[in-house]
Design a protein around this motif. Structure first.
Motif, short mmCIF file in Angstrom:
data_model
loop_
_atom_site.label_atom_id
_atom_site.label_comp_id
_atom_site.label_asym_id
_atom_site.label_seq_id
_atom_site.Cartn_x
_atom_site.Cartn_y
_atom_site.Cartn_z
N ASP B 69 46.84 14.64 -10.47
CA ASP B 69 47.14 15.95 -10.34
C ASP B 69 45.29 16.83 -11.33
O ASP B 69 45.17 15.70 -11.52
CB ASP B 69 48.34 16.99 -11.81
N GLY B 70 45.36 18.07 -11.08
CA GLY B 70 44.19 18.47 -11.45
C GLY B 70 43.75 20.09 -10.75
O GLY B 70 44.77 20.23 -10.17
N ASN B 71 42.47 20.31 -10.98
CA ASN B 71 41.71 21.37 -10.99
C ASN B 71 43.18 22.52 -10.71
O ASN B 71 43.33 23.48 -10.19
CB ASN B 71 42.35 21.09 -9.07
N GLN B 72 43.56 23.42 -12.01
CA GLN B 72 44.50 23.58 -12.31
C GLN B 72 43.96 24.75 -13.87
O GLN B 72 44.56 25.12 -14.38
CB GLN B 72 45.19 23.52 -12.56
N GLN B 73 42.35 25.14 -13.81
CA GLN B 73 41.28 25.35 -14.97
C GLN B 73 42.17 26.45 -15.12
O GLN B 73 43.07 27.18 -16.23
CB GLN B 73 40.01 25.53 -14.74
#
Lengths: 493, 95
Positions: B69-73
């Motif tokens: 998961d990630g890239n959800q700043q």
């Protein structure tokens, strides 16, 4: 069709599939009922736009012949569940304004099955309480009334219980850490099931005590519990304690045949000073199961007495750790700071303003029992006692007991404000019959089986073997049929 | 075990909850009531008993150690009381 809000899930499912009614019609009827029931304080965030959009989508699915059992069923969702873009506050001031960017696994599963969300339901703050009076929204009120007094619907899932009992929704989600589904179900004359620990994913549910928390259905009858549980459970890789076990067809297990089943009656639950009405309710329930062909045996669960004290070490300890995340940095409330205040003042002021008194008390008790020098004396000792409590149940089941029958609560619903001046321990005693089940991780269900002299509902609890919800539901179904509890509160709201 | 005002002050500090000085004696009294209730656990013989770590004996599942998961700043910061330039903002931490 009239009285759409009074439908059970099973009846609504069948009517929807036959085309006798649409989800939009049932949903609209519930929204109208909710708008006229503000006096109950059950719904704290209403979501009519979401509900109607979900209902339209459900109607299209039903028409296309792709309709799981929960498709088009309007539900209330306890405020403890994170629902994407919708306030999810755990009834706490510290989560004021919090709108999750994600959906809890349970609500996600329900919505995938086509269920409709009417709104979020009142509860005790962070699920800590037995009367819904610790809520930042103010208390939820029991639709049952005596002498014009406002009574508690119980807690912590008080809004869920009130909403289902008052026919504002067809069913609701609840969560249960020490009795928070079963005690409110018993206080309002509805049915509530706490599943085996690990049966339902905890992901996206605001954590109170992670080794005890389980979500479950709160419904109008046992069949609805079976249908809704089916849609809520299953393995979830996002919850490391979620069990990777097959989910049986719970509704198919409801045959009503319990001949030859062994029901244990634990002698330690016959508390000193137990009201005669509760004792009679228990005896009547025992007779009903015996008449249905079950074998009744007296059993002993010797460590029962120590369950509440062990719980009031373990649950606050886990809460103090879980609630450390409310620091005013990442979400929710942050206190206004004075000139020169640093990060420690920010934490301390934010948490003092954001948490109510009961939550503060439990966080601090938890901090104390985990602190250097007391960890062994309190926390480790409580965890050892927990091992013994579970062993009591293991021994009973190993000796051939299929389920255990007990009262659900030590009394009927009490008045709002009645316990305000009482010592906190007095409130904790509400969970005396339910808390053992959480400590042992077992499934338990509360079924309404009678009324007290004032006419208020009373419930019995059945406790099952781990992962045997299907058998437990079947025994509960038989008890429900024999008890024939059909009373409803008289509408005053 | 009896909790005095000083211990109540220390516990409040550890829990990072501001408690007014004049509220400490009542808090200490409440702790004492709850701990008095908990003391019953001392009656239980726990010799040789393992503290429970899990109600269901189970081995935690393993998965590959990879990013899932990630890239959800923006989503991560969405609910922050104070977010600036892609970070959570807090009062000054170091002098």
């Amino acid at each position: 069709m009239s009285d759409l809000t009074k439908l059970t899930i099973a009846a609504a499912r069948d009517a929807l599939r036959k085309g006798d009614v649409t989800s939009t019609e049932i949903t609209q009827a519930c929204l109208t009922a909710i708008d006229s029931a503000d006096a109950l304080g059950a719904f704290v965030h209403k979501t009519p736009e979401i509900a109607l959009a979900q209902a339209r989508a459900a109607d299209a699915r039903i028409k296309a012949g792709d309709a799981p059992a929960m498709c088009g069923i309007p539900l209330g969702i306890k405020d403890l569940f994170c629902t994407k873009g919708v306030p999810s506050q755990a009834a706490s001031g510290i989560l004021q304004g919090f709108k999750p960017e994600y959906e809890s696994t349970v609500t996600g599963k329900l919505f995938d099955a086509g269920a409709v969300m009417l709104g979020k339901l009142n509860m005790d703050e962070f699920a800590m309480g037995s009367s819904n009076e610790t809520s930042t929204y103010g208390p939820a009120i029991n639709p049952w009334k005596v002498d014009n007094r406002n009574l508690t619907p119980g807690g912590s899932s008080g809004g869920s219980a009130s909403a289902v009992a008052a026919d504002l929704c067809l069913a609701a989600t609840g969560t249960d850490t020490g009795g928070s589904i079963r005690q409110p179900a018993a206080f309002t004359g509805i049915t509530g099931l706490k599943p085996t620990y690990g049966r339902v994913s905890r992901w996206g549910i605001v954590a109170f005590a992670s080794s005890l928390d389980q979500a479950g259905p709160m419904t109008k009858d046992v069949r609805d519990c079976a249908i809704m549980l089916q849609a809520m459970c299953g393995h979830d890789p996002k919850d490391s304690t979620s069990a990777d076990l097959p989910v049986p067809d719970f509704e198919a297990a409801l045959t009503g045949d319990i001949k030859g089943k062994t029901i244990g009656i634990p002698r330690e639950y016959r508390m000193d000073g137990m009201p005669g009405e509760i004792e009679k309710l228990w005896e009547d329930g025992t007779a009903m199961l015996r008449d249905a062909g079950a074998k009744i045996v007296d059993i002993s669960l010797p460590h029962t007495k120590y369950a509440l004290p062990a719980y009031y070490v373990i649950a606050p300890a886990e809460a103090s750790s879980n609630l450390a995340r409310y620091d005013g940095v990442r979400f929710g409330h942050r206190a206004k700071l004075a000139a020169g205040d640093g990060i420690t003042q920010m934490y301390e002021k934010t948490r003092a303003e954001g948490f109510g008194p009961e939550v503060q008390r439990r966080v601090m008790v938890g901090t104390y029992v985990l602190s250097a020098g007391f960890y062994d004396a309190y926390y480790n000792r409580a965890r050892k006692v927990r091992t013994l409590i579970k062993r009591d149940f293991d021994d009973a089941f190993a000796a051939g007991v299929d389920a255990i029958l007990t009262p659900a609560t030590p009394s009927a619903a009490f008045g709002i404000g009645e316990m305000a001046d009482a010592d906190p321990i007095k409130m904790y005693l509400n969970d005396v019959f339910t808390v053992t089940v959480n400590l042992a991780g077992l499934p338990g269900i509360a079924v309404p089986t009678g009324r007290d002299a004032q006419g208020l509902p009373l419930g019995l609890q059945l406790i099952g073997k781990p992962w045997e919800e299907a058998e437990l539901l079947n025994i509960a179904y038989r008890l429900e049929t024999a008890a024939g509890f059909v009373a409803k509160p008289v509408k005053w709201w | 075990m009896s909790i005095d005002t000083e211990t109540a002050r220390r516990v409040a500090k550890l829990a990072r909850i501001a408690v007014a000085e004049d509220a400490l004696p009542a808090l200490a009294a409440e702790f004492n009531a709850i701990l008095g209730f908990i003391e019953q656990l001392n009656e239980v013989d726990v010799d040789g008993v393992e503290p429970m770590t899990s109600v269901t004996p189970q081995r935690l599942k393993r998965r590959a150690d990879v990013v899932t998961d990630g890239n959800q700043q923006a989503a991560v910061l969405k609910n922050a009381p104070d977010a600036r330039e892609g970070f959570f903002a807090v009062p000054k931490v170091v002098e």
